[in-house]
Design an enzyme around this catalytic site. Sequence first.
Site, short mmCIF file in Angstrom:
data_model
loop_
_atom_site.label_atom_id
_atom_site.label_comp_id
_atom_site.label_asym_id
_atom_site.label_seq_id
_atom_site.Cartn_x
_atom_site.Cartn_y
_atom_site.Cartn_z
N TYR A 173 28.10 23.77 53.78
CA TYR A 173 29.07 24.45 52.91
C TYR A 173 29.89 23.44 52.10
O TYR A 173 30.01 23.54 50.89
CB TYR A 173 29.99 25.32 53.76
CG TYR A 173 31.14 25.90 52.95
CD1 TYR A 173 30.91 26.90 52.01
CD2 TYR A 173 32.44 25.42 53.11
CE1 TYR A 173 31.95 27.41 51.25
CE2 TYR A 173 33.49 25.94 52.36
CZ TYR A 173 33.23 26.93 51.42
OH TYR A 173 34.26 27.43 50.66
N LYS A 177 30.15 22.66 47.99
CA LYS A 177 31.40 22.72 47.24
C LYS A 177 31.66 21.42 46.47
O LYS A 177 32.29 21.42 45.43
CB LYS A 177 32.57 23.07 48.18
CG LYS A 177 32.49 24.50 48.68
CD LYS A 177 32.69 25.47 47.53
CE LYS A 177 32.11 26.83 47.76
NZ LYS A 177 32.36 27.76 46.65
N1 LIG Z 1 38.71 32.31 51.72
C1 LIG Z 1 38.89 31.02 51.82
O1 LIG Z 1 39.61 30.56 52.71
C2 LIG Z 1 38.26 30.08 50.81
C3 LIG Z 1 38.69 28.75 50.80
C4 LIG Z 1 38.15 27.87 49.89
C5 LIG Z 1 37.18 28.30 49.00
N2 LIG Z 1 36.75 29.61 49.04
C6 LIG Z 1 35.72 30.01 48.08
O2 LIG Z 1 36.16 31.15 47.39
C7 LIG Z 1 35.03 31.89 46.96
C8 LIG Z 1 35.25 33.35 47.28
O3 LIG Z 1 35.31 33.50 48.68
P1 LIG Z 1 36.25 34.56 49.40
O4 LIG Z 1 37.10 33.83 50.32
O5 LIG Z 1 36.89 35.45 48.44
O6 LIG Z 1 35.15 35.29 50.29
P2 LIG Z 1 34.74 36.81 50.41
O7 LIG Z 1 35.94 37.66 50.69
O8 LIG Z 1 33.63 36.85 51.40
O9 LIG Z 1 34.18 37.18 48.97
C9 LIG Z 1 32.90 36.79 48.52
C10 LIG Z 1 32.17 37.97 47.97
O10 LIG Z 1 30.86 37.54 47.57
C11 LIG Z 1 29.91 38.41 48.16
N3 LIG Z 1 28.64 37.77 48.34
C12 LIG Z 1 28.29 36.89 49.30
N4 LIG Z 1 27.00 36.55 49.18
C13 LIG Z 1 26.52 37.23 48.11
C14 LIG Z 1 25.25 37.30 47.50
N5 LIG Z 1 24.20 36.62 47.96
N6 LIG Z 1 25.11 38.08 46.43
C15 LIG Z 1 26.14 38.78 45.95
N7 LIG Z 1 27.36 38.77 46.49
C16 LIG Z 1 27.54 38.01 47.58
C17 LIG Z 1 30.55 38.78 49.47
O11 LIG Z 1 29.95 39.91 50.05
P3 LIG Z 1 29.93 40.04 51.68
O12 LIG Z 1 31.34 39.94 52.11
O13 LIG Z 1 29.31 41.37 51.91
O14 LIG Z 1 29.10 38.89 52.16
C18 LIG Z 1 31.99 39.05 49.03
O15 LIG Z 1 32.12 40.33 48.49
C19 LIG Z 1 33.82 31.28 47.63
O16 LIG Z 1 33.13 30.47 46.71
C20 LIG Z 1 34.42 30.42 48.72
O17 LIG Z 1 33.59 29.31 48.99
C21 LIG Z 1 37.28 30.49 49.93
#
Ligand SMILES: NC(=O)c1ccc[n+]([C@@H]2O[C@H](COP(=O)([O-])OP(=O)(O)OC[C@H]3O[C@@H](n4cnc5c(N)ncnc54)[C@H](OP(=O)(O)O)[C@@H]3O)[C@@H](O)[C@H]2O)c1
Length: 525
Positions: A173, A177
Amino acid sequence: MNKLNRSSHCDKGDVSEWSERFGGAALVTGAASGIGEAFAVALAARGMDLVLVDWDRERLEALALALEAEHRIRAEAVVVDLAQPDAVQAVRAGTEAAGLSIGLLINNVGYGVYGPFTEQDPVEQAGMVDVNCRAPVMLTRAFTPDMVARRRGGIVFVSSTAAYQPTPHFAVYAATKVFDLFLVEALWGELTRHGVEVLGLSPGHTRPTRFSERAGDPVSNPPGGVARREEVVATALAALGQKRSVIHGLRNVAVAVLVRVLPRTVVIQSTLRYFEGLDLACSKVEDDARDRPRPPTSLDGRFARAVARMLIAFLAVSFIDLVVCSLLTHKLRFWFPAWIDARWDSRPDSWVTYSQSYVAGIVFIPMLAAEVIREFVPKAAAAARTAFATGTVAVLAFIVWWKGGLMLQYHKEQEAVAWVALTAVTWGLIRLGEKLPARMAGVTPLRLAAGLARGVAVFFLVMAVVDPVLCVGVQGLPWSKGLIVEMGFFVPAGFFLWALARRLSTDVPEVQCEGAIEGNIAGET
Ligand SMILES: NC(=O)c1ccc[n+]([C@@H]2O[C@H](COP(=O)([O-])OP(=O)(O)OC[C@H]3O[C@@H](n4cnc5c(N)ncnc54)[C@H](OP(=O)(O)O)[C@@H]3O)[C@@H](O)[C@H]2O)c1
């Protein structure tokens, strides 16, 4: 790919400033949840038409309908699995069918899987590369030429603070990133002059999202703190067009700076220990929950142990100050505040001397505060945690200003530095004493030999520097044959023993569970 068959017409007011700025609709990937959903809401509120991409049909459709109703914009839902090789064609077809051109691309989709590299599902590992890296590359490739031709547009990549350091247990992961971050920063270089605004966004832990649930990571109280997704999005939208890259949150910035200046091995090892400590704490909680009901606080007595350690260190330093120094100097050293004896600093009486051993107490203020925050301040109450931390910093600053001023006034600065050093050494020895039994349990003759070789190597190499500095630099002696012979021996012998120690260490078969034992200790503190 499934495109929703909904009315595409919305009674919109004037074309918004944001639509004008980017020359088209915004496309947000991973929009059904978390940060992507917050991007969608924020851009809808700015009057932008949206193409929302995710694989969660139900949530995506509900969001698109809600945003259309609330903000009088068009919101098209494109349901697609972005891990699939034809995903980008599907997204493109969806936007063309909707008659929308894309002016702002938010490459938000991404997920992580937590755990040892060799135990993770290889399909998930490849999926992370596909979703976090391949999909954003191909989407950006698909939509950027039109932006360049229009000489306006915007691209945001959601990276992560994980991009700032190699992260064991989040190895793939974090690497994806880094890919995102480097890619977007390079694109910033290429595209800004074509009128395209480019930004890399690096959030730390953000809530509410489904990220942790899918990742299965044990982190609940990260060093960088936890941010709300709306704040993260606000940071990005404010920085877009202003900066190349932005990290959300001061604490995350501080951690990112720190990991840059620290040796990378130290960063990797401490991250590994951090996660192994969390793993052990989690499995302990699970075991205990299975075996018997647990008391609600002080999960594993960590707080009590930390406080006991500080007390022992403080008392040990005070004891050395009071007894050992009194015996050595034939003066009774005792803390003698000015309001008890206004002439304490100039008393001719040899029995009373003002002491700085209480600097040990000052040293422990921030450590104690960190323990209290970790153990007692509710995890959800970010405001309470910030208030407590601010109060502690204020108290610390006041004491340092007040006592520091006195120390400078009475020329006690060297003594104060000595007490800080003694406190650090005492604390270090206590920690070492705790770790020793666990470490010794895994010591084989080969490991012992490696440790000895490393110790002697360090001694030789340090002496090779210290000896000439002392003799020539401090004592002003000329270079002598003896000194040159000594260095000629110390340097090669030191490097040889260091290499030998490394060789012996790699030959040592891993003692099962040793990492776990160390992790446990790291997790306790
Ligand atoms: N949350 C954190 O703490 C955090 C920190 C640093 C960076 N980020 C980054 O922020 C970004 C958004 O993450 P988030 O925290 O908002 O996570 P999230 O709540 O899981 O949102 C991601 C969305 O993308 C969907 N998704 C995953 N795989 C997919 C696929 N193959 N095709 C289409 N849709 C897909 C997920 O669906 P499902 O939930 O059904 O899988 C979810 O709806 C990511 O790039 C993550 O790396 C997050």
